[in-house]
Design a protein around this motif. Sequence first.
Motif, PDB file in Angstrom:
ATOM      1  N   ASP A  38      -0.930  29.757  -3.064  1.00  0.00           N
ATOM      2  CA  ASP A  38      -0.253  29.078  -1.959  1.00  0.00           C
ATOM      3  C   ASP A  38       0.503  27.842  -2.450  1.00  0.00           C
ATOM      4  OD1 ASP A  38      -2.695  29.664   0.713  1.00  0.00           O
ATOM      5  OD2 ASP A  38      -1.178  30.960  -0.217  1.00  0.00           O
ATOM      6  N   SER A  39       1.206  27.219  -1.520  1.00  0.00           N
ATOM      7  CA  SER A  39       1.976  26.010  -1.821  1.00  0.00           C
ATOM      8  C   SER A  39       1.567  24.871  -0.900  1.00  0.00           C
ATOM      9  CB  SER A  39       3.469  26.276  -1.640  1.00  0.00           C
ATOM     10  OG  SER A  39       3.927  27.273  -2.525  1.00  0.00           O
ATOM     11  N   LEU A  40       1.760  23.660  -1.391  1.00  0.00           N
ATOM     12  CA  LEU A  40       1.556  22.445  -0.614  1.00  0.00           C
ATOM     13  C   LEU A  40       2.623  21.444  -1.005  1.00  0.00           C
ATOM     14  CD1 LEU A  40      -2.280  21.587  -0.602  1.00  0.00           C
ATOM     15  CD2 LEU A  40      -0.860  22.113   1.385  1.00  0.00           C
ATOM     16  N   ARG A  41       2.951  20.552  -0.064  1.00  0.00           N
ATOM     17  CA  ARG A  41       3.911  19.490  -0.365  1.00  0.00           C
ATOM     18  C   ARG A  41       3.269  18.161  -0.001  1.00  0.00           C
ATOM     19  NH1 ARG A  41       8.929  17.124   2.247  1.00  0.00           N
ATOM     20  NH2 ARG A  41      10.412  16.733   0.560  1.00  0.00           N
ATOM     21  N   LEU A  42       3.104  17.330  -1.012  1.00  0.00           N
ATOM     22  CA  LEU A  42       2.545  16.005  -0.804  1.00  0.00           C
ATOM     23  C   LEU A  42       3.675  15.003  -0.609  1.00  0.00           C
ATOM     24  CD1 LEU A  42      -0.234  15.912  -3.563  1.00  0.00           C
ATOM     25  CD2 LEU A  42      -0.350  16.810  -1.229  1.00  0.00           C
ATOM     26  N   SER A  43       3.402  14.010   0.219  1.00  0.00           N
ATOM     27  CA  SER A  43       4.363  12.944   0.458  1.00  0.00           C
ATOM     28  C   SER A  43       3.683  11.602   0.258  1.00  0.00           C
ATOM     29  CB  SER A  43       4.900  13.012   1.889  1.00  0.00           C
ATOM     30  OG  SER A  43       5.529  14.239   2.150  1.00  0.00           O
ATOM     31  N   CYS A  44       4.490  10.613  -0.076  1.00  0.00           N
ATOM     32  CA  CYS A  44       3.949   9.263  -0.289  1.00  0.00           C
ATOM     33  C   CYS A  44       4.999   8.261   0.141  1.00  0.00           C
ATOM     34  CB  CYS A  44       3.596   9.074  -1.763  1.00  0.00           C
ATOM     35  SG  CYS A  44       3.152   7.382  -2.197  1.00  0.00           S
ATOM     36  N   ALA A  45       4.573   7.292   0.937  1.00  0.00           N
ATOM     37  CA  ALA A  45       5.491   6.264   1.395  1.00  0.00           C
ATOM     38  C   ALA A  45       4.794   4.916   1.352  1.00  0.00           C
ATOM     39  CB  ALA A  45       5.946   6.570   2.822  1.00  0.00           C
ATOM     40  N   PRO A  46       5.534   3.852   1.132  1.00  0.00           N
ATOM     41  CA  PRO A  46       4.935   2.519   1.116  1.00  0.00           C
ATOM     42  C   PRO A  46       4.674   2.026   2.529  1.00  0.00           C
ATOM     43  CG  PRO A  46       7.272   2.329   0.747  1.00  0.00           C
ATOM     44  CD  PRO A  46       6.976   3.799   0.798  1.00  0.00           C
TER      45      PRO A  46
ATOM     46  N   GLU B   1       0.839  -1.181   0.000  1.00  0.00           N
ATOM     47  CA  GLU B   1       0.000   0.000   0.000  1.00  0.00           C
ATOM     48  C   GLU B   1       0.878   1.236   0.000  1.00  0.00           C
ATOM     49  OE1 GLU B   1      -3.777  -1.719   2.602  1.00  0.00           O
ATOM     50  OE2 GLU B   1      -2.578  -0.083   3.351  1.00  0.00           O
ATOM     51  N   LEU B   2       0.426   2.228  -0.719  1.00  0.00           N
ATOM     52  CA  LEU B   2       1.088   3.518  -0.717  1.00  0.00           C
ATOM     53  C   LEU B   2       0.218   4.486   0.071  1.00  0.00           C
ATOM     54  CD1 LEU B   2       2.122   3.678  -4.477  1.00  0.00           C
ATOM     55  CD2 LEU B   2       3.581   3.100  -2.526  1.00  0.00           C
ATOM     56  N   VAL B   3       0.841   5.264   0.911  1.00  0.00           N
ATOM     57  CA  VAL B   3       0.095   6.164   1.792  1.00  0.00           C
ATOM     58  C   VAL B   3       0.508   7.601   1.499  1.00  0.00           C
ATOM     59  CG1 VAL B   3      -0.462   6.768   4.158  1.00  0.00           C
ATOM     60  CG2 VAL B   3       0.013   4.371   3.552  1.00  0.00           C
ATOM     61  N   GLU B   4      -0.473   8.395   1.056  1.00  0.00           N
ATOM     62  CA  GLU B   4      -0.217   9.804   0.769  1.00  0.00           C
ATOM     63  C   GLU B   4      -0.540  10.668   1.989  1.00  0.00           C
ATOM     64  OE1 GLU B   4      -2.268   8.198  -3.070  1.00  0.00           O
ATOM     65  OE2 GLU B   4      -2.597   8.070  -0.901  1.00  0.00           O
ATOM     66  N   SER B   5       0.117  11.819   2.052  1.00  0.00           N
ATOM     67  CA  SER B   5      -0.179  12.798   3.097  1.00  0.00           C
ATOM     68  C   SER B   5       0.173  14.183   2.570  1.00  0.00           C
ATOM     69  CB  SER B   5       0.608  12.506   4.372  1.00  0.00           C
ATOM     70  OG  SER B   5       1.996  12.555   4.121  1.00  0.00           O
ATOM     71  N   GLY B   6      -0.353  15.199   3.247  1.00  0.00           N
ATOM     72  CA  GLY B   6       0.003  16.573   2.892  1.00  0.00           C
ATOM     73  C   GLY B   6      -1.063  17.369   2.189  1.00  0.00           C
ATOM     74  N   GLY B   7      -2.175  16.736   1.851  1.00  0.00           N
ATOM     75  CA  GLY B   7      -3.240  17.478   1.186  1.00  0.00           C
ATOM     76  C   GLY B   7      -3.924  18.440   2.138  1.00  0.00           C
ATOM     77  N   GLY B   8      -4.781  19.288   1.575  1.00  0.00           N
ATOM     78  CA  GLY B   8      -5.500  20.236   2.419  1.00  0.00           C
ATOM     79  C   GLY B   8      -6.195  21.298   1.609  1.00  0.00           C
ATOM     80  N   LEU B   9      -6.697  22.304   2.316  1.00  0.00           N
ATOM     81  CA  LEU B   9      -7.396  23.431   1.707  1.00  0.00           C
ATOM     82  C   LEU B   9      -6.488  24.655   1.762  1.00  0.00           C
ATOM     83  CD1 LEU B   9      -9.901  24.934   0.644  1.00  0.00           C
ATOM     84  CD2 LEU B   9     -10.642  25.176   3.031  1.00  0.00           C
ATOM     85  N   VAL B  10      -6.216  25.232   0.594  1.00  0.00           N
ATOM     86  CA  VAL B  10      -5.349  26.406   0.517  1.00  0.00           C
ATOM     87  C   VAL B  10      -5.977  27.431  -0.414  1.00  0.00           C
ATOM     88  CG1 VAL B  10      -3.230  25.109   0.989  1.00  0.00           C
ATOM     89  CG2 VAL B  10      -3.996  25.451  -1.375  1.00  0.00           C
TER      90      VAL B  10
END
Length: 125
Positions: A16-24, A3-12
Amino acid sequence: QVELVESGGGLVQAGDSLRLSCAPSRRTFTTNLMGWFRQAPGKEREFVAAISRSGSGTRYADSVKGRFAISRNSAENTVFLQMNSLKPEDTAIYYCAADPRPWGIRNGEDDYRYWGQGTQVTVSS
């Protein structure tokens, strides 16, 4: 099953800037190609960016070139998407994808074997 798990999303807000991350979910997972796709409401999922195993090769959709940057930590099989100058049209669910097969950068959904559940990015005007 990996499984890959994303994080970092949101409301902007726009600009603006956002940084998404993904790890197994499994540390022993080895991947070659990693990438990001997105799906906006009422639209099909589309390619955003991809990166080779070494990180030396990247590819971007025309709509994000110059604003988004993909990078990875190959030792940890993690991938990141730095999103700058966000626009309302960037609003979508962003999916991380990975594939272990030893081929070059590709941008088709069928080229990726493993997918995350997605993280919502909403950009208000």
